[in-house]
Design a protein around this motif. Structure first.
Motif, mmCIF file in Angstrom:
data_model
loop_
_atom_site.group_PDB
_atom_site.id
_atom_site.type_symbol
_atom_site.label_atom_id
_atom_site.label_comp_id
_atom_site.label_asym_id
_atom_site.label_seq_id
_atom_site.Cartn_x
_atom_site.Cartn_y
_atom_site.Cartn_z
ATOM 1 N N ILE A 207 -27.241 14.881 27.057
ATOM 2 C CA ILE A 207 -27.380 13.495 26.611
ATOM 3 C C ILE A 207 -26.139 12.706 27.025
ATOM 4 C CG2 ILE A 207 -28.763 14.190 24.596
ATOM 5 C CD1 ILE A 207 -26.274 13.597 22.845
ATOM 6 N N VAL A 208 -26.256 11.382 26.923
ATOM 7 C CA VAL A 208 -25.102 10.493 26.973
ATOM 8 C C VAL A 208 -24.979 9.898 25.574
ATOM 9 C CG1 VAL A 208 -24.091 8.415 27.962
ATOM 10 C CG2 VAL A 208 -25.432 9.959 29.413
ATOM 11 N N PRO A 209 -24.040 10.395 24.763
ATOM 12 C CA PRO A 209 -23.999 9.944 23.369
ATOM 13 C C PRO A 209 -23.507 8.504 23.234
ATOM 14 C CG PRO A 209 -22.165 11.423 23.831
ATOM 15 C CD PRO A 209 -23.025 11.419 25.053
ATOM 16 N N VAL A 210 -24.239 7.739 22.428
ATOM 17 C CA VAL A 210 -23.811 6.391 22.035
ATOM 18 C C VAL A 210 -23.590 6.468 20.532
ATOM 19 C CG1 VAL A 210 -24.421 3.961 21.900
ATOM 20 C CG2 VAL A 210 -25.158 5.327 23.877
ATOM 21 N N LEU A 211 -22.347 6.388 20.096
ATOM 22 C CA LEU A 211 -21.996 6.617 18.698
ATOM 23 C C LEU A 211 -22.129 5.312 17.920
ATOM 24 C CD1 LEU A 211 -18.798 8.786 19.302
ATOM 25 C CD2 LEU A 211 -21.204 9.508 19.254
ATOM 26 N N ILE A 212 -22.958 5.350 16.862
ATOM 27 C CA ILE A 212 -23.270 4.145 16.105
ATOM 28 C C ILE A 212 -22.841 4.349 14.654
ATOM 29 C CG2 ILE A 212 -25.102 2.538 15.451
ATOM 30 C CD1 ILE A 212 -26.756 3.863 17.792
ATOM 31 N N GLY A 213 -21.871 3.550 14.203
ATOM 32 C CA GLY A 213 -21.369 3.681 12.847
ATOM 33 C C GLY A 213 -20.027 3.004 12.721
ATOM 34 N N PRO A 214 -19.331 3.183 11.593
ATOM 35 C CA PRO A 214 -18.012 2.572 11.398
ATOM 36 C C PRO A 214 -17.030 3.093 12.447
ATOM 37 C CG PRO A 214 -18.905 3.409 9.325
ATOM 38 C CD PRO A 214 -19.766 3.958 10.415
ATOM 39 N N ALA A 215 -16.582 2.219 13.328
ATOM 40 C CA ALA A 215 -15.761 2.654 14.458
ATOM 41 C C ALA A 215 -14.484 3.348 14.002
ATOM 42 C CB ALA A 215 -15.431 1.453 15.335
#
Length: 463
Positions: A207-215
Motif C-alpha cells: 500500500i501507499v499509506p495516507v495517515l489520517i488523524g491528529p498530526a
C-alpha cells in the motif's frame, strides 16, 4: 541371518545369546521436507550448515542436512528397535560422514554384528547407502545387548502436524509484489501497532499509506516507535470521529482506494462508512470476512460474518455469502466451496438456520448467488472434517473441504473465529467487503503478519 520385518505388528529384540556374527537388520527411508522440519523442531538445530531451509510459497521447508545427520538417526533407530532391539544400551558409536544426504534421497540403513568380544558386549558395523549406491555414512557401534527377551506390539507413532506460521499469508503477500501499491487511508493510526502495521505494508510495496488523524499525535507515535514519517502523507483531523469522516470523504473522491482501521473502535469507522448520504454504500450489504491460516487445515479458511451483521436475515445472508465468494476469487480460488453452517446437517423447521441454509443453496441454483459451490445446512464438523463426512455418509462437493464457513449470526461466527485463533493457533486477517472500497479491519490483537496479510487482501481485491 536377518531379523523379522521391521514394519510387522510386533517388535522383538535379539538377546546376546541369540546374536551371531553376520546377523544384520536395516531400513529404507526417503528424506522428505517433513523429515527435515521434524528434525529441526526435535533437535532445535537450525544451523544453516545442517538445515538449509528456504521459506517458499509451497508451505514447506526445503533443504539439505549436511553430513547425513538424519541418516545417523536412522542407524540409532535400527539399533534400538531391531538389532539388538529394545533393551540395548549404547556404549559408543563412531561414524564417518562420507557424503551429504539431500532432500529426496532414499537411504538404505544396515547394521551388522561383527564381533562379540565379551559377555554382553556386541560390536556392529553401520552403514547408510543412497539410491545411487554411494555410501554416505559408515562406522561402528558398541552396545550392551539385552539379556532378557522382549516381544510386544509395535507402538503406533503419533500424528504430528507441522505448520509454518503465516505460510498462507506469505503467499498472499508474495502475490502483491507484481501489483502497484494502492493509496490506503489509515484511519487514526495513533498507537504503535496500527502505525507500524501501515508503515510496514508501505515498506513492502503493498500500500501507499495516507495517515489520517491528529498530526501531532501521529508524529509522537512515530517517534515512540522509532519510525520516520518522511515522505508519508499525513491528513490532519482533530479526533477519531473526524478522521473516519475524512477518510470516507477521501475514498468517495477516489483519493484513496482502500481504508485501514487504526486506533479507533470499529463502530466509529463503520458509522461513517455506512452513512446513507456520505458513506461508501453500494447495492450490496457490507460484511466482514476473516481469512484464517489454521495450522491443522490445508488451505485458507474464510469465516463470515463476524463483525458487522448481528442477526442477518436471508437477504443479508445472500450478500454475506456473495461477498465471501468474491474475496475467495481474489485469493485465487475460482470455485470456492461454501458451507452454510447450522447445528445439524438436515433441515429442521424448528431451527431457522437450517431453513436459511437450504434457501441459500436454492438461491445459488437459481443464479442469485454466483461463483461458488454451496451446500447446507452443514454442522461444523461436516464442513471441515473428511472423517466426519465419511462417518455420517454425507455426499457433497463441499462437506469436509470447505473454503468458506458461513455462520448463522455474528456471535457464532465471532466465537468460532476466536476459538481458532486462541485455541488452534490460527493467524487471522480480515476485510470488510460490500463497500465501494475494501476496508481493512484490524484488531489490537493482530500480529505483524496478520496486518500485512489484511493489506494484501485489500490489494488483491482491488486487482
Amino acid at each position: 541371518m536377518s531379523v523379522p520385518d521391521p514394519v510387522a505388528s510386533f517388535i522383538e529384540n535379539r538377546t546376546f545369546a541369540e546374536l551371531a556374527v553376520g546377523d544384520h537388520a536395516g531400513s529404507v527411508r526417503t528424506l522428505t521436507a517433513r523429515d527435515i522440519s521434524l528434525f529441526a523442531v526435535m533437535s532445535g538445530d537450525v544451523n544453516p550448515a545442517h538445515v538449509d531451509a528456504v521459506y517458499a510459497a509451497t508451505d514447506m521447508f526445503h533443504g539439505v542436512i549436511a553430513h547425513g545427520m538424519w541418516g545417523a538417526a536412522l542407524i540409532s533407530a535400527v539399533l534400538g528397535t531391531q538389532l539388538p532391539g529394545p533393551g540395548t544400551i549404547f556404549l559408543d558409536q563412531s561414524l564417518s560422514f562420507k557424503a551429504p544426504v539431500g532432500l529426496g534421497d532414499t537411504i538404505t540403513t544396515q547394521v551388522t554384528v561383527t564381533d562379540k568380544p565379551k559377555e554382553g558386549r556386541v560390536t556392529l558395523a553401520c552403514a547408510c547407502v543412497n539410491q545411487d549406491g554411494v555410501t554416505v555414512i559408515d562406522g561402528i557401534a558398541r552396545v550392551i545387548a539385552p539379556d532378557t527377551k522382549v516381544r510386544r506390539p509395535r507402538m503406533v507413532l503419533p500424528q504430528v502436524a507441522l505448520h509454518a506460521p503465516a505460510a498462507q499469508y506469505a503467499r498472499l503477500i508474495a502475490a502483491t509484489t507484481v501489483l502497484t501499491p494502492v493509496r490506503t487511508g489509515v484511519v487514526h493510526p495513533c498507537d504503535v501497532l496500527s502505525l507500524t502495521g501501515a508503515l510496514d505494508a508501505g515498506a513492502r510495496g503493498i500500500i501507499v499509506p495516507v495517515l489520517i488523524g491528529p498530526a501531532a499525535r501521529i508524529a509522537a507515535t512515530a517517534e515512540a516507535a522509532g519510525r520516520s514519517l518522511k515522505g508519508v502523507e499525513v491528513v490532519d483531523a482533530p479526533h477519531s470521529h473526524a478522521a473516519a469522516a475524512q477518510a470516507v470523504a477521501l475514498a468517495r473522491a477516489s483519493r484513496v482506494a482502500a481504508l485501514m482501521k487504526g486506533a479507533l473502535h470499529t463502530d466509529e469507522l463503520m458509522e461513517a462508512v455506512v452513512d446513507a448520504d456520505l458513506g461508501l454504500r453500494t447495492d450490496r450489504r457490507m460484511s466482514h470476512v476473516y481469512v484464517l491460516d489454521v495450522p491443522t487445515y490445508p488451505k485458507p479458511l474464510l469465516i463470515t460474518d463476524a463483525a458487522i451483521n448481528v442477526t442477518p436475515d436471508l437477504s443479508a445472508k445472500r450478500d454475506i455469502v456473495q461477498n465471501a465468494i468474491d474475496l475467495a476469487h481474489a485469493l485465487g480460488t475460482p470455485h470456492p466451496k461454501v458451507a452454510i453452517l447450522a447445528a445439524v446437517e438436515t433441515v429442521n423447521t424448528r431451527m431457522p438456520a437450517t431453513l436459511d441454509a437450504a434457501a441459500l443453496c436454492k438461491m445459488a441454483d437459481r443464479g442469485q448467488i454466483t461463483g461458488g459451490i454451496l451446500d447446507g445446512p452443514l454442522a461444523f464438523d461436516n464442513a471441515i472434517s473428511p472423517a466426519s463426512v465419511a462417518a455420517k455418509g454425507i455426499v457433497s462437493l463441499v462437506a469436509g473441504a470447505a473454503d468458506i464457513l458461513v455462520a448463522p449470526d455474528l456471535e457464532s461466527a465471532n466465537m468460532m473465529a476466536k476459538q481458532m485463533i486462541y485455541l488452534a493457533g490460527a493467524d487471522a486477517a480480515g476485510l470488510v467487503m460490500g463497500a465501494s472500497v475494501p476496508i481493512i479491519l484490524t484488531s489490537r490483537a493482530d500480529n505483524a503478519w496478520s496486518r500485512l496479510a489484511s493489506c494484501a487482501l485489500a490489494r488483491l481485491v482491488i486487482g
